[in-house]
Design an enzyme around this catalytic site. Structure first.
Site, PDB file in Angstrom:
ATOM      1  N   LYS A  45      68.108  32.640 -49.146  1.00  0.00           N
ATOM      2  CA  LYS A  45      68.366  31.620 -48.119  1.00  0.00           C
ATOM      3  C   LYS A  45      69.779  31.786 -47.566  1.00  0.00           C
ATOM      4  CE  LYS A  45      64.828  28.673 -50.007  1.00  0.00           C
ATOM      5  NZ  LYS A  45      64.406  27.630 -50.943  1.00  0.00           N
TER       6      LYS A  45
ATOM      7  N   GLN B  81      66.815  23.016 -54.481  1.00  0.00           N
ATOM      8  CA  GLN B  81      65.852  24.027 -54.919  1.00  0.00           C
ATOM      9  C   GLN B  81      65.003  23.491 -56.074  1.00  0.00           C
ATOM     10  OE1 GLN B  81      65.467  27.185 -53.420  1.00  0.00           O
ATOM     11  NE2 GLN B  81      63.644  27.249 -54.696  1.00  0.00           N
TER      12      GLN B  81
ATOM     13  N   ASP C 217      63.541  20.773 -45.733  1.00  0.00           N
ATOM     14  CA  ASP C 217      62.282  21.192 -46.364  1.00  0.00           C
ATOM     15  C   ASP C 217      61.113  20.326 -45.875  1.00  0.00           C
ATOM     16  OD1 ASP C 217      62.505  23.428 -47.999  1.00  0.00           O
ATOM     17  OD2 ASP C 217      63.321  22.300 -49.699  1.00  0.00           O
TER      18      ASP C 217
END
Ligand code: NAP
Length: 282
Positions: free
Chosen positions: A52, A96, A119
Site C-alpha cells: 500500500k 490493517q 476501506d
C-alpha cells in the site's frame, strides 16, 4: 480459450489516472495523505501494508505508518484513531486487519470517521453502498467492477453469481453488481448443490478461499469468471478458488491469481484516498 483479464495492466492504467488527480489536488494546495495502522507483526499484513505504501509513492500520495506493538490496548488504538480523525492533513485512515485477538475490530472500524474510511467498512458507508449513493467504495468489489468496465463486460441483464457473503467481499460485491443492473444470486457455505447455481452464471465471482472449489463442469460455457480468492497450492504457489487451467477452456474471460483482482484492490484504495481528499477539501 478464455481471455485473460490482466489486473496488473488495468490497475496500472488506473494508477496513472489517480496520479494525475493527485497532481491536480496538489496544484490546488491539497496533499492527499493516507494513514495506515498496523498492530503486531503478522508477516502477511506487513506485506500488504508495504504494498500500500509503494502504491502511495507511485501516485504521489503521502503515506504515514503507525506500527503498534501486538500488545497495544483497545484504548490506545482508539485514541490513535481519534487523533487521526482530528488531523486535517490526513484524508484516509486504514487499520490493517486482522487485529490481534484481544482487540475488538468492529469497535475500531466504527471509530474511523466515515469520510476518512477508505476501506468503506464503516456501517455508514455500507449503508450508502446499499442505497446506491456511496462516494467511498469497498476496494476489492469496486476493483472487480472496474475490471468489468475496462473489459466492456456489462452486468446489466446478466445473471451474476457470487460465491461468498463476507462483509468485505461477497456482500458488497453483490450490491455493486445489483446496482449495475445484474440479476444477482449469492451462494455461501449453506448453499446446497452449489454447481446448480454456478452453472447459471453469466458472470461468476468466486470469493471463498478454497482452492479447487470451482471446477470446469460448474461453469457455463462462455461465462466470465472473476476469481477474488488468494490461496496457496501444495507447492506454496498462489492460486484462486477456480481450477484455472480447466476453467479457462470453458469461460470466455477469466482473472488469473496472482495478477487479477489483487492489484485492482490497491488501485481502488488509492482512488478512495483521492476521493476522500477531494471531499474533505471542498
Ligand atoms: P471469508 O470472510 O472467509 O468468507 C468466505 C465466504 O465463503 C463465506 O461467506 C463462506 O460462507 C463462504 N464459503 C465457505 N465455504 C464455502 C463453500 N464450500 N461453498 C460456498 N461458499 C463457501 O473470506 P473473504 O474475506 O470474503 O475472502 C475470500 C477470499 O478472497 C479469500 O481467499 C481472501 O484471501 C480473498 N481476498 C482477496 C482480496 C484481493 O484483493 N484479491 C481481498 C480480500 C479477500 P459462510 O458465510 O456461510 O461462512
Amino acid at each position: 480459450m478464455a481471455k485473460v483479464i490482466d489486473g496488473k495492466a488495468i490497475s496500472s492504467a488506473m494508477l496513472d489516472k489517480v496520479a494525475a488527480d493527485v497532481s491536480a489536488l496538489k496544484a490546488a494546495g491539497v496533499e492527499p495523505c493516507l494513514a495506515v495502522i498496523l498492530v503486531g507483526d503478522d508477516p502477511a499484513s506487513q506485506v500488504y501494508v508495504r504494498n500500500k505504501h509503494r502504491a502511495c509513492e507511485r501516485v504521489g500520495i503521502r503515506s504515514v505508518s503507525h506500527l503498534l506493538p501486538a500488545d497495544t490496548t483497545q484504548q490506545a488504538l482508539l485514541d490513535l484513531i481519534d487523533t487521526l480523525n482530528d488531523d486535517d492533513t490526513v484524508h484516509g485512515i486504514l487499520c490493517q486487519l486482522p487485529l490481534p485477538a484481544h482487540l475488538d475490530a468492529e469497535q475500531v472500524l466504527l471509530r474511523i470517521r466515515p469520510d476518512k474510511d477508505v476501506d468503506a467498512f464503516h456501517p455508514a458507508n455500507v449503508g450508502r453502498i446499499t442505497i446506491g449513493n456511496a462516494e467511498l467504495l469497498p476496494c476489492t468489489p469496486a476493483g472487480v467492477m472496474e475490471m468489468l468496465r475496462y473489459e466492456g463486460i456489462s452486468p446489466a441483464g446478466k445473471h451474476c453469481v457470487v460465491i461468498g457473503r463476507s462483509n468485505i467481499v461477497g456482500k458488497p460485491m453483490a450490491l455493486l453488481l445489483l446496482a449495475a443492473n445484474g440479476t444477482v444470486t449469492v451462494c455461501h457455505s449453506r448453499t446446497p448443490d452449489l454447481a446448480s447455481f454456478t452453472r447459471q452464471a453469466d458472470i461468476l465471482v468466486c470469493a471463498v478461499g478454497k482452492r479447487g472449489l470451482v471446477t470446469a463442469d460448474m461453469v457455463k460455457p462462455g461465462a466470465v469468471v472473476i476469481d477474488v480468492s488468494i490461496n496457496r497450492d501444495e507447492n506454496g504457489k498462489l492460486c484462486g478458488d477456480a481450477d484455472y487451467e480447466a476453467v479457462s477452456k470453458v469461460a470466455s474471460a477469466i482473472t488469473p491469481v496472482p495478477g487479477g483482482v489483487g492489484p485492482m484492490t490497491i488501485a481502488m484504495l488509492m482512488r478512495n484516498t483521492v476521493t476522500a481528499a477531494n471531499a474533505q477539501s471542498r
